[in-house]
Structure formats: structure tokens, C-alpha cells
Design a protein around this motif. Structure first.
Motif, mmCIF file in Angstrom:
data_model
loop_
_atom_site.group_PDB
_atom_site.id
_atom_site.type_symbol
_atom_site.label_atom_id
_atom_site.label_comp_id
_atom_site.label_asym_id
_atom_site.label_seq_id
_atom_site.Cartn_x
_atom_site.Cartn_y
_atom_site.Cartn_z
ATOM 1 N N UNK A 38 -13.909 10.261 -2.487
ATOM 2 C CA UNK A 38 -12.887 10.554 -1.493
ATOM 3 C C UNK A 38 -12.572 12.053 -1.517
ATOM 4 N N UNK A 39 -11.992 12.546 -0.439
ATOM 5 C CA UNK A 39 -11.707 13.979 -0.330
ATOM 6 C C UNK A 39 -10.776 14.464 -1.429
ATOM 7 N N UNK A 40 -9.771 13.643 -1.786
ATOM 8 C CA UNK A 40 -8.838 14.065 -2.833
ATOM 9 C C UNK A 40 -9.514 14.089 -4.205
ATOM 10 N N UNK A 41 -10.507 13.204 -4.398
ATOM 11 C CA UNK A 41 -11.248 13.211 -5.660
ATOM 12 C C UNK A 41 -12.122 14.454 -5.759
ATOM 13 N N UNK A 42 -12.743 14.838 -4.651
ATOM 14 C CA UNK A 42 -13.553 16.062 -4.637
ATOM 15 C C UNK A 42 -12.676 17.288 -4.880
ATOM 16 N N UNK A 43 -11.492 17.285 -4.273
ATOM 17 C CA UNK A 43 -10.576 18.413 -4.466
ATOM 18 C C UNK A 43 -10.175 18.559 -5.936
ATOM 19 N N UNK B 107 0.831 -1.195 0.000
ATOM 20 C CA UNK B 107 0.000 0.000 0.000
ATOM 21 C C UNK B 107 0.867 1.246 0.000
ATOM 22 N N UNK B 108 0.676 2.089 -1.030
ATOM 23 C CA UNK B 108 1.415 3.339 -1.156
ATOM 24 C C UNK B 108 0.402 4.453 -1.362
ATOM 25 N N UNK B 109 0.415 5.452 -0.468
ATOM 26 C CA UNK B 109 -0.507 6.581 -0.540
ATOM 27 C C UNK B 109 -1.961 6.130 -0.622
ATOM 28 N N UNK B 110 -2.292 5.112 0.166
ATOM 29 C CA UNK B 110 -3.677 4.651 0.252
ATOM 30 C C UNK B 110 -4.108 3.711 -0.855
ATOM 31 N N UNK C 61 -11.107 -1.576 -6.414
ATOM 32 C CA UNK C 61 -10.993 -1.954 -5.003
ATOM 33 C C UNK C 61 -9.629 -1.618 -4.428
ATOM 34 N N UNK C 62 -8.659 -1.251 -5.267
ATOM 35 C CA UNK C 62 -7.302 -0.997 -4.773
ATOM 36 C C UNK C 62 -7.189 0.265 -3.913
ATOM 37 N N UNK C 63 -7.778 1.397 -4.086
ATOM 38 C CA UNK C 63 -8.515 1.828 -5.277
ATOM 39 C C UNK C 63 -7.600 2.639 -6.206
#
Length: 425
Positions: free
Chosen positions: A261-266, A103-106, A165-167
Motif C-alpha cells: 500500500x502507498x502508506x507502507x511504501x512511504x 472500519x477505522x482508517x482503512x 485481511x483486516x489489514x
């Protein structure tokens, strides 16, 4: 037997498309030059220094040479005959990430063994393209029942499900471009229009008030009904479509706030130019990318002379943002040449695909062109602010062994199929 094999190899070398190989070589070499510039330390070392990013990329480039030789040496029929095996291997590798992945950066989308990393989603694209081409080449028509149409859709969406699913939204999105291949082979057009309309409504729902958008939907459906009334359109169908689209519009706000996710909204807010976008936070990457590209002017600042590049202002510049180095150091002229190389290569693949005598080779050629186009379009578009920032590498250009080797396999399998078209299948 040895004489026959020698003649076959001669045939491949004589019939392989050297223009495509030339464009591939130009992109790989120029890509490495920009990776070298973007990752050069204060005290430069040997270009073969494997502790440096440019040294590792050079090693990956060297590895592609025997890979290409093997691809062109194998019998072209093995790619069609064993396509389902390649597809299954890709699916198994994607499934294995949930047990052995790092897992790297989620995101759990890498295998790592010691100092070696591998991203299976890059190779799953090849298996999917091969198996999809095999299935479509044996299908009489895609205008059949929904059950018959569900099979190719399932071939595409099975790897997408595991990737989501990774996502890893960026990698999953690339597979959607294969619907253009389905359409080319006779898939009903309404699938494409549904996809385009869904994306359009989602974006408009974030920009307009719901009731304004619903009014536009009603006006659009009414006009479409009366324009096409001569072909016996059912008004009930239009009413149902308007209701479905209206319900979708009201669901967008909930999905945006509670599902993404918050980064997707950003990233979406940055793209749409929201008033609350902080250019020192969520808007930083795009802002710095555009500054770097714009600062290059017409002919650029010169190789190794990019101040934005040297200052490290652009994050991940050697990977997804590598095109910013081109814009800064080589300017508009250099950027245009890179774009021209990609466009010519993609059009060349489409042209060669149309020339194929074998259905499998033709369809696989479309898949290759579609995947390369999607990567190229998304990567460059996100750097100039017309597409959300998504982790998608620029083919043959961005740093990474998995992407370089996978794109090399993807392209040269088709070039092998193309070189073999003069032979009987």
C-alpha cells in the motif's frame, strides 16, 4: 474444601513473583502519568473524567485489578486444559470482524458496542500462545517430518491470515516472534535464517542495483560452499539457492511498487532515507517524534512541561507514540529507566520460564517474553528511526483498554503458572 482453597490461595500469594508484579505496576502507573500529560486539555478536569483519555485509561487500570485476582484464583490447570478453546475463541473473534467489525482508517480490526471498543487481535495472541504451548509440550520432537512441523506453523499463521485481511500488518507481525519459541523447542534453525535472509535481501534490493546484489549473492554462496566443503555440501543446492535469491531480488521492485500500500511504501522510504521523502508529509510523524525525544536532553523538561507534547505536534502521542512524552518530559534518564524496566521484566520472565518443572508453563513463559519483547522493541525502534512506523502499542504503557487488559492477562497467566510450580501437576 474451603480450608484447601484457602491454603491454595495462600500458596499463590506466597509464591507469586513479586518482582514481576512490581515492574508491571511501575510501567502501568508511569504509563498513565504520560498518557495524562499527552492528553491533558487546556482546562484540566478530574482524573476520573471518563470524557477524557486519561480518565478512561484510569478506568481500564482499575478493571485490571479484579482481572488479576480472577487469574490468580483459578486453578492453573485450566489454562493448559482449555487452551484450544481460548485459541478457537480468538479465531472466531477475528473472523467476526468481517461481519460486525468497524472500519477505522482503512482497517477493520475493532468491535464497537456503544462507547466500548475491543481489538480481538490483542486477545488472539494469548490464545495462540496457550495453544502453541500446549501442542509443543506434547510433541516429542520438532525435527520430524515437514507435516509435523507444519502444525505449529499453522497454529501461528491461522490468526495471522485473518489479521492480514483486516489489514493490520503491525499486529500480524508480532506473531512472527513466536518462531523464536519454536526454535528454542527444537525447530530447525533454517526457518529463522530464511526469514532473516528474506528481510535482508528485501532491504538491500531497495538500496542497491539488482546486478550488484546478485554479484554479492554469488560471492557469498561461493565462499560459504568452500568454507563448509568438509561436511559434504552439495554444490547443486548452492546453485539453486543462488537462483532463488536472484529471482527474489528481481521481484522486490515489483512487490514494492504493485503489492504494498502507498502508506507502507512511504514508511519504508522514510526509514531508508529516500531523497524524495517529504518531512512535512510521510516523514512528519517520525520527524516530530525524534524532535520530541531529542528535546528532552538528559533529565527532561519536567512532568507536564513538554512543549512538543502540549503543542500536539506528535500525532497519536497517547497511543503508539507515548514514548515520545517520556523522552521529552523525563529525558534520557527517564527513558533509560523505562527501557530498564522492560528489559528486567522480560529477562525475569525468561529466567522464571527456565525454572519451570512443567513443559507447558515453560513454553508459555517463552511466548510471553517473546511477545512483550517484540512489542517493546518495535514500538521504541520506530520512534528513533531504526524500524518502519507500525501501529504497535507499548505494553502496559500505551492508551487502550484492549491492549492493557490483554497484556495483563498474558503476563499474569504465566505468573499464576509460575506460582503453581511448587505443586504437583
Amino acid at each position: 474444601m474451603a480450608k484447601t482453597k484457602h491454603l491454595a490461595n495462600q500458596s499463590v500469594m506466597a509464591n507469586v513473583d513479586w518482582l514481576s508484579i512490581f515492574l508491571y505496576a511501575v510501567l502501568v502507573i508511569f504509563g498513565w502519568m504520560n498518557i495524562y500529560s499527552a492528553s491533558l486539555p487546556l482546562e484540566p478536569t478530574s482524573i476520573f473524567d471518563l470524557s477524557q483519555i486519561y480518565g478512561k485509561q484510569l478506568l481500564f487500570i482499575i478493571i485490571t485489578i479484579p482481572v488479576i485476582i480472577v487469574i490468580l484464583s483459578l486453578d492453573a490447570k485450566v489454562y493448559e486444559k482449555y487452551s484450544i478453546i481460548y485459541y478457537v475463541i480468538g479465531i472466531v473473534l477475528l473472523m467476526g470482524l468481517f461481519v460486525f467489525g468497524k472500519t477505522i482508517k482503512g482497517q477493520t480490526n475493532w468491535y464497537q458496542f456503544g462507547g466500548i471498543s475491543m481489538q480481538p487481535s490483542e486477545f488472539a495472541k494469548i490464545g495462540t500462545a496457550l495453544f502453541l504451548s500446549k501442542f509443543l509440550s506434547e510433541s516429542e520432537s520438532l525435527y520430524g517430518t515437514l507435516k509435523e512441523q507444519a502444525i505449529p506453523i499453522g497454529i501461528i499463521f491461522l490468526p495471522v491470515a485473518f489479521i492480514m485481511l483486516q489489514p493490520d500488518t503491525g499486529s500480524a507481525m508480532i506473531f512472527a516472534v513466536l518462531f523464536f519459541v519454536l526454535y528454542r523447542e527444537g525447530f530447525p534453525a533454517w526457518y529463522l535464517w530464511t526469514g532473516f535472509l528474506t528481510i535482508l535481501l528485501f532491504v538491500l534490493a531497495l538500496l542497491l542495483k539488482p546486478y550488484v546484489l546478485i554479484l554479492l549473492i554469488l560471492v557469498g554462496c561461493t565462499l560459504h560452499y568452500f568454507v563448509n566443503k568438509s561436511i559434504n555440501r552439495n554444490p547443486i543446492v548452492y546453485v539453486l539457492l543462488a537462483l532463488i535469491m536472484s529471482a527474489f531480488v528481481f521481484s522486490v521492485d515489483y512487490v514494492f511498487e504493485n503489492v504494498l500500500e502507498s502508506h507502507q511504501k512511504d514508511r519504508i522510504n522514510v526509514l531508508l532515507g529516500g531523497d524524495n521523502v517529504n518531512m512535512k508529509a510521510e516523514g512528519y510523524n517520525l520527524n516530530q517524534a525524534m524532535i520530541a525525544i531529542g528535546s528532552g536532553g538528559l533529565i527532561g523538561k519536567g512532568f507536564l512541561e513538554g512543549t512538543q507534547t502540549k503543542g500536539g505536534f506528535v500525532p497519536e502521542q497517547h497511543t503508539d507514540y507515548i514514548f515520545t512524552t517520556v523522552g521529552e518530559e523525563w529525558g534520557f534518564v527517564g527513558s533509560l529507566l523505562v527501557v530498564a524496566c522492560f528489559v528486567i521484566l522480560i529477562l525475569r520472565i525468561v529466567y522464571l520460564a527456565e525454572e519451570q518443572k512443567n513443559n507447558f508453563a515453560r513454553i508459555y513463559g517463552y511466548c510471553v517474553a517473546a511477545i512483550l519483547f517484540m512489542h517493546f522493541f518495535v514500538n521504541v525502534s520506530m520512534l528513533i528511526g531504526i524500524f518502519p512506523t507500525i501501529g504497535v502499542p507499548l505494553p502496559f504503557f500505551s492508551y487502550g483498554g484492549s491492549s492493557l487488559i490483554a497484556f495483563t492477562l498474558l503476563l499474569f497467566i504465566f505468573l499464576k503458572l509460575d506460582a503453581n510450580k511448587v505443586n504437583e501437576w
